[in-house]
Design a protein around this motif. Structure first.
Motif, PDB file in Angstrom:
ATOM      1  N   VAL A 164       0.582  -1.406  -0.100  1.00  0.00           N
ATOM      2  CA  VAL A 164      -0.177  -0.007   0.122  1.00  0.00           C
ATOM      3  C   VAL A 164       1.336   1.200   0.040  1.00  0.00           C
ATOM      4  O   VAL A 164       1.689   1.146   0.838  1.00  0.00           O
ATOM      5  CB  VAL A 164      -1.510   0.140   0.695  1.00  0.00           C
ATOM      6  CG1 VAL A 164      -1.967   1.605   1.286  1.00  0.00           C
ATOM      7  CG2 VAL A 164      -2.207  -1.418   1.238  1.00  0.00           C
ATOM      8  N   SER A 165       1.152   2.138  -1.270  1.00  0.00           N
ATOM      9  CA  SER A 165       1.343   3.036  -1.196  1.00  0.00           C
ATOM     10  C   SER A 165       0.973   4.366  -0.988  1.00  0.00           C
ATOM     11  O   SER A 165       0.134   4.477  -2.254  1.00  0.00           O
ATOM     12  CB  SER A 165       2.606   3.041  -2.362  1.00  0.00           C
ATOM     13  OG  SER A 165       3.254   4.629  -2.230  1.00  0.00           O
ATOM     14  N   PHE A 166       1.193   5.595  -0.600  1.00  0.00           N
ATOM     15  CA  PHE A 166       0.457   6.911  -0.676  1.00  0.00           C
ATOM     16  C   PHE A 166       1.004   7.752  -1.090  1.00  0.00           C
ATOM     17  O   PHE A 166       2.259   8.265  -0.285  1.00  0.00           O
ATOM     18  CB  PHE A 166       0.522   7.633   0.856  1.00  0.00           C
ATOM     19  CG  PHE A 166      -1.412   6.215   1.637  1.00  0.00           C
ATOM     20  CD1 PHE A 166      -2.371   6.580   1.713  1.00  0.00           C
ATOM     21  CD2 PHE A 166      -0.559   5.005   3.012  1.00  0.00           C
ATOM     22  CE1 PHE A 166      -3.723   5.596   1.937  1.00  0.00           C
ATOM     23  CE2 PHE A 166      -1.190   4.455   3.086  1.00  0.00           C
ATOM     24  CZ  PHE A 166      -2.679   4.478   3.110  1.00  0.00           C
ATOM     25  N   SER A 167       0.694   8.621  -2.275  1.00  0.00           N
ATOM     26  CA  SER A 167       1.134   9.043  -2.946  1.00  0.00           C
ATOM     27  C   SER A 167       0.736  10.440  -3.151  1.00  0.00           C
ATOM     28  O   SER A 167      -0.263  10.406  -2.876  1.00  0.00           O
ATOM     29  CB  SER A 167       1.434   8.620  -4.281  1.00  0.00           C
ATOM     30  OG  SER A 167       1.690  10.258  -4.596  1.00  0.00           O
ATOM     31  N   VAL A 168       1.761  11.543  -1.655  1.00  0.00           N
ATOM     32  CA  VAL A 168       0.766  12.545  -1.577  1.00  0.00           C
ATOM     33  C   VAL A 168       1.637  13.718  -2.547  1.00  0.00           C
ATOM     34  O   VAL A 168       2.614  13.972  -2.780  1.00  0.00           O
ATOM     35  CB  VAL A 168       1.371  13.118  -0.454  1.00  0.00           C
ATOM     36  CG1 VAL A 168       0.956  14.459   0.326  1.00  0.00           C
ATOM     37  CG2 VAL A 168       1.148  12.276   0.514  1.00  0.00           C
ATOM     38  N   THR A 169       0.716  14.346  -3.161  1.00  0.00           N
ATOM     39  CA  THR A 169       1.307  15.968  -3.553  1.00  0.00           C
ATOM     40  C   THR A 169       1.333  17.107  -3.101  1.00  0.00           C
ATOM     41  O   THR A 169      -0.778  17.389  -2.131  1.00  0.00           O
ATOM     42  CB  THR A 169       0.682  15.820  -4.900  1.00  0.00           C
ATOM     43  OG1 THR A 169       1.124  15.290  -5.913  1.00  0.00           O
ATOM     44  CG2 THR A 169       1.068  17.312  -5.844  1.00  0.00           C
ATOM     45  N   GLU A 170       1.702  17.561  -1.740  1.00  0.00           N
ATOM     46  CA  GLU A 170       1.363  18.256  -0.982  1.00  0.00           C
ATOM     47  C   GLU A 170       1.304  19.773  -1.353  1.00  0.00           C
ATOM     48  O   GLU A 170      -0.171  20.231  -0.859  1.00  0.00           O
ATOM     49  CB  GLU A 170       2.703  18.676   0.273  1.00  0.00           C
ATOM     50  CG  GLU A 170       3.199  17.543   0.645  1.00  0.00           C
ATOM     51  CD  GLU A 170       4.516  17.433   1.907  1.00  0.00           C
ATOM     52  OE1 GLU A 170       5.183  18.284   1.590  1.00  0.00           O
ATOM     53  OE2 GLU A 170       3.868  16.905   2.554  1.00  0.00           O
ATOM     54  N   GLY A 171       1.582  20.319  -2.249  1.00  0.00           N
ATOM     55  CA  GLY A 171       1.515  21.845  -3.065  1.00  0.00           C
ATOM     56  C   GLY A 171       2.199  22.592  -1.581  1.00  0.00           C
ATOM     57  O   GLY A 171       2.255  22.711  -1.157  1.00  0.00           O
ATOM     58  N   ASP A 172       1.582  24.341  -1.949  1.00  0.00           N
ATOM     59  CA  ASP A 172       2.296  25.255  -1.478  1.00  0.00           C
ATOM     60  C   ASP A 172       0.673  25.270   0.033  1.00  0.00           C
ATOM     61  O   ASP A 172      -0.137  24.446  -0.373  1.00  0.00           O
ATOM     62  CB  ASP A 172       2.143  26.756  -1.963  1.00  0.00           C
ATOM     63  CG  ASP A 172       3.111  26.647  -2.987  1.00  0.00           C
ATOM     64  OD1 ASP A 172       4.334  25.929  -2.868  1.00  0.00           O
ATOM     65  OD2 ASP A 172       2.845  26.721  -4.111  1.00  0.00           O
ATOM     66  N   THR A 173       1.667  26.030   1.395  1.00  0.00           N
ATOM     67  CA  THR A 173       0.714  26.234   2.341  1.00  0.00           C
ATOM     68  C   THR A 173      -0.327  27.171   2.127  1.00  0.00           C
ATOM     69  O   THR A 173       0.562  28.103   1.884  1.00  0.00           O
ATOM     70  CB  THR A 173       1.630  26.530   3.448  1.00  0.00           C
ATOM     71  OG1 THR A 173       2.447  25.526   3.955  1.00  0.00           O
ATOM     72  CG2 THR A 173       0.845  26.999   4.739  1.00  0.00           C
ATOM     73  N   ALA A 174      -1.346  27.183   2.241  1.00  0.00           N
ATOM     74  CA  ALA A 174      -2.320  28.371   1.713  1.00  0.00           C
ATOM     75  C   ALA A 174      -1.628  29.031   2.979  1.00  0.00           C
ATOM     76  O   ALA A 174      -1.649  29.077   4.514  1.00  0.00           O
ATOM     77  CB  ALA A 174      -4.109  28.364   2.255  1.00  0.00           C
ATOM     78  N   LYS A 175      -1.776  30.529   2.660  1.00  0.00           N
ATOM     79  CA  LYS A 175      -2.130  31.985   3.790  1.00  0.00           C
ATOM     80  C   LYS A 175      -2.759  32.805   4.337  1.00  0.00           C
ATOM     81  O   LYS A 175      -3.500  32.745   3.034  1.00  0.00           O
ATOM     82  CB  LYS A 175      -0.875  32.519   3.030  1.00  0.00           C
ATOM     83  CG  LYS A 175       0.501  31.825   2.563  1.00  0.00           C
ATOM     84  CD  LYS A 175       1.138  31.490   4.126  1.00  0.00           C
ATOM     85  CE  LYS A 175       2.959  30.688   3.442  1.00  0.00           C
ATOM     86  NZ  LYS A 175       2.896  29.864   2.666  1.00  0.00           N
ATOM     87  N   ILE A 176      -3.204  33.313   5.312  1.00  0.00           N
ATOM     88  CA  ILE A 176      -4.274  33.971   5.420  1.00  0.00           C
ATOM     89  C   ILE A 176      -3.877  36.088   4.631  1.00  0.00           C
ATOM     90  O   ILE A 176      -2.963  36.218   5.124  1.00  0.00           O
ATOM     91  CB  ILE A 176      -4.121  34.830   6.894  1.00  0.00           C
ATOM     92  CG1 ILE A 176      -4.559  33.372   7.395  1.00  0.00           C
ATOM     93  CG2 ILE A 176      -5.307  35.092   7.149  1.00  0.00           C
ATOM     94  CD1 ILE A 176      -4.659  33.334   9.343  1.00  0.00           C
TER      95      ILE A 176
END
Length: 758
Positions: A164-176
């Motif tokens: 079982v493999s979880f492939s994550v595309t994190e992307g950028d952190t949302a900012k206020i």
């Protein structure tokens, strides 16, 4: 020929396609097993050999086997009185892996999934995998990474196993990107936004994460906003709605808070209602609410808490106090009625401890002033909690009162502590153009082996002063709380690099006892013995030669010591209020030397605002010879550097006579130091009190035996610095510039000190 009695798809139980007449089960056989033991099947079946078969029992058998979570298909067949259970096992998880997950440590993620049953060697369950995928997404949302995508790949391998493999595309952190407050008229939007820990970012946001959205943090900010209005008379203030909008690209978050301020109310009067044990005057003195001033919810809460605490001093652990308001909207005035009910009086049956895995029970219990089998006393319980907290062994100390079932007049106190590392390593350094880098090292274990005793060692490797000190303290040398401290030390001072230069070597030991008179006052009594040797060499100052002519190159002393200390600060690491007073004296009554010396220290902290703290400290030290003998030069006081006048090299300040004769610093018999600081959170750091910037002004002087204290002879400096309770320990960094200096002074513009725990 077999007859198929029942067939079940995953998650469904079907009735038999061909209903059979009940029969006696002659045998039970299991087919399709690979890893599961046959005994697991037989233990779960509600049918046994010799039982009468029915369709209801077959359906119950299938439900029981599916309930094990080990099979993705189950069938039951019958032939000639034999039940045949045919199963298809779920694949076994061979490995769980994460690809692209940088925000979280893989081991932490694997541990989290293991807790929900998704780990190596367990049966594969698609529903569990879906749940894990959603949990991973939720964790990323909690870190404001709304663009994160998680894709699960299940790869079959040999022997009915899967990876079982979880492939994550994190992307950028949302900012206020924006925080808007709508409906405010009494206070400016910038003032209200300044109350929040959340903001739109600054140059320090990489550390504070203040521009990352968190629902928990926003709720805390809204409560801060509510408290701000309620403390200023806006009794009917309310938050109408809160909207959190995220941009289509999931990178920007806009927060809008709609409020209704309402009118400002003034307190028209205060009265007491209820049973106050005939002590109305005492309770009146606890009221902080003031008639004629704006209604302050904070003061109301403080007053009701003070009431319940005061009831607790007389054994009424379950006393209740509440404030009722009678609002007159025509005049915008409010009458406050304080209603109290002491309830019943109780005594403490047991004091239970939890969380002290390393620290012995007796170390905590000996700090308690509330005793078992004694009447409940709220003040003594608060004192006990504070005394345990001041030990410095715990990050948190909590005390809860629990009723004893069936005994309404008894309670148990449950004390919960969270231990922290009590060993420390400290490093200090100073950088100057003349002598380069000087280092100091210290080791201390405050709670050795959980006994409450401390062990320590200090080492200084600077060119001028080499020191090694071993120390130990037993805070409860006696059952009454008398402490005992033992120090053994060896110090060598060699001001010059030349191997033929002179040196001063001191070896000694001391023992000191601390007698507590109150919870905040301690008196110290001690005795020591030391031997000082002047090692002749080049550049030996005249003052040392004169001392050697009077006492010889080797001399001994037997000093008695006495001291007193009081500490009322609200925090030892980041104080904002309170003071520290210390006084100590030393008198040599034996050996070759006769002298007396004393030091008085005073520190005071003043809260200027919720964020800004002012601090002032002073230090005055005096020494003199007795019995007609000269004061020993190596008992002189030194000034300059951290802890005295920053911006000058440690211990480098000279007296007027030393400057006039072009001599090096050999200290003086008198020292005076003044320090003033203004501390505030680092700009962009929000309300984080562990990271603060400070400005300071220092002044101090050193004086000889025949010199009077003259302000004109004092050095002074100013500067700025950073104070940070960092992950590796407290750190203070100072950038200083002299205001007043003299020719020959050694300037040291950068100084820092850091400590670490382990």
């Amino acid at each position: 020929m077999r007859a198929v009695v029942c067939s079940v798809a995953v998650g469904l139980v079907a009735q038999a396609a061909l209903a059979l007449e009940p029969f006696s089960v002659r045998d039970i056989r299991v087919e399709g097993l690979q890893r599961v033991e046959a005994g697991t099947i037989f233990a779960s079946l509600p049918v046994r050999v010799g039982d009468t078969y029915t369709d209801d029992k077959a359906a119950a058998s299938i439900r029981a086997l599916f309930g094990l979570g080990l099979f993705k298909d189950v069938r039951i067949e019958a032939a000639n009185g034999v039940l045949v259970v045919i199963v298809e096992e779920r694949p076994t998880i061979a490995d769980v892996d994460f690809v692209g997950a940088k925000e979280f440590d893989k081991d932490v993620l694997k541990k989290a999934l293991r807790e929900i049953g998704l780990t190596d060697g367990r049966p594969f369950d698609k529903a569990l995998v879906d749940r894990a995928e959603q949990e991973l997404k939720r964790q990323y949302i909690n870190k404001s990474m709304y663009a994160a995508e998680v894709v699960t790949t299940v790869t079959p391998i040999e022997r009915n196993r899967v990876n079982v493999s979880f492939s994550v595309t994190e992307g950028d952190t949302a900012k206020i990107s924006a925080i808007k407050i709508v409906g405010n008229t009494a206070f400016s939007e910038s003032t209200l936004r300044g109350l929040f820990d959340s903001d739109t970012g600054s140059w320090l946001s990489w550390y504070t994460k203040s521009n990352r959205y968190s629902r928990t943090k926003l709720n805390a900010d809204i409560e801060t906003l509510r408290s701000y209005y309620l403390a200023r008379g806006y009794l009917e203030f309310k938050v109408d709605s809160t909207q959190v909008a995220i941009s289509p690209n999931k990178q920007d978050i806009e927060i809008t808070i709609n409020i209704t301020e309402g009118d400002r109310f003034v307190v028209s009067g205060i009265k007491l209602v209820g049973n106050y044990l005939g002590k109305e005057d005492e309770f009146q003195s606890l009221i902080t609410i003031k008639a004629g001033e704006a209604y302050n919810a904070t003061e109301v809460a403080q007053t009701t808490k003070a009431f319940t605490d005061y009831f607790g001093n007389f054994g009424f652990a379950f006393a209740r106090a509440e404030a009722r308001t009678d609002i007159d909207r025509t005049t915008n005035r409010v009458a406050v009625t304080l209603v109290a009910d002491p309830s019943r009086r109780v005594y403490v049956r047991r004091i239970n401890l939890a969380g002290n895995d390393r620290t012995r029970d007796e170390v905590i219990r000996r700090e308690f002033r509330q005793l078992e089998a004694a009447w409940y006393d709220g003040e003594k319980i608060r004192q006990s909690r504070n005394r345990v907290d001041r030990l410095g062994y715990f990050t948190n100390v909590g005390i809860e009162t629990q009723e004893v079932s069936g005994s309404p007049d008894q309670v148990d106190l449950n004390v919960t502590v969270a231990e922290k590392p009590t060993g420390s390593i400290s490093l200090g350094a100073g950088l100057s153009s003349a002598d380069g880098l000087g280092l100091s090292f210290g080791f201390k274990q405050e709670n050795a082996f959980g006994s409450g005793n401390s062990l320590g060692m200090e080492v200084n490797t600077s060119k001028a002063n080499r020191t090694i000190v071993f120390s130990t303290t037993n805070p409860y040398f006696t059952e009454d709380g008398v402490s005992r401290a033992i120090d053994v030390y060896q110090r060598t001072s060699r001001p010059y690099d030349d191997v033929d230069t002179y040196a001063i070597e001191t070896t000694g030991a001391a023992i000191r006892f601390g007698v507590p008179f109150t919870d905040s006052d301690t008196v110290y009594l001690g005795i020591g013995a030391d031997r000082t040797r002047i090692i002749p060499g080049t550049l030996l100052p005249t003052v040392y030669q004169d001392f050697a002519n009077e006492f010889g190159y080797s001399s001994t002393a037997l000093p008695l010591s006495i001291g007193w200390s009081r500490d009322t600060r609200d925090s030892a690491l980041v104080p904002s209020t309170g003071k520290v007073i210390r006084a100590s004296g030393e008198w040599s009554v034996g050996g070759d030397l006769r002298y007396a010396r004393g030091t008085a220290q005073y520190q005071q902290y003043f809260p200027i605002s919720r964020k800004v703290t002012a601090a002032f400290s002073s230090d005055i030290s005096l020494g003199a010879g007795t019995n007609g003998l000269s004061y020993p030069v190596f008992k002189n006081y030194y000034s300059g550097g951290l802890g005295s006048v920053r911006g000058f090299e440690q211990g480098s300040l000279t007296t007027a006579a030393q400057r006039a004769g072009g001599l090096t610093a050999t200290g003086g018999t008198k020292k005076i130091t003044f320090n003033g600081e203004l501390l505030a959170p680092l700009p962009g750091g929000g309300n984080d009190r562990t990271l603060r910037v400070y400005g300071f002004v220092d002044a101090g002087g050193i004086y000889g035996a025949d010199e009077s204290i003259q302000l004109a002879d004092m050095r002074s400096s100013f500067g700025v610095g950073i104070s940070w309770i960092s992950p590796v320990g407290p750190l203070r960094l100072a950038f200083a510039r002299p205001i007043t200096k003299f020719d020959g002074d050694k300037i040291q513009g950068i100084q820092f000190q850091i400590g670490t725990t382990f």
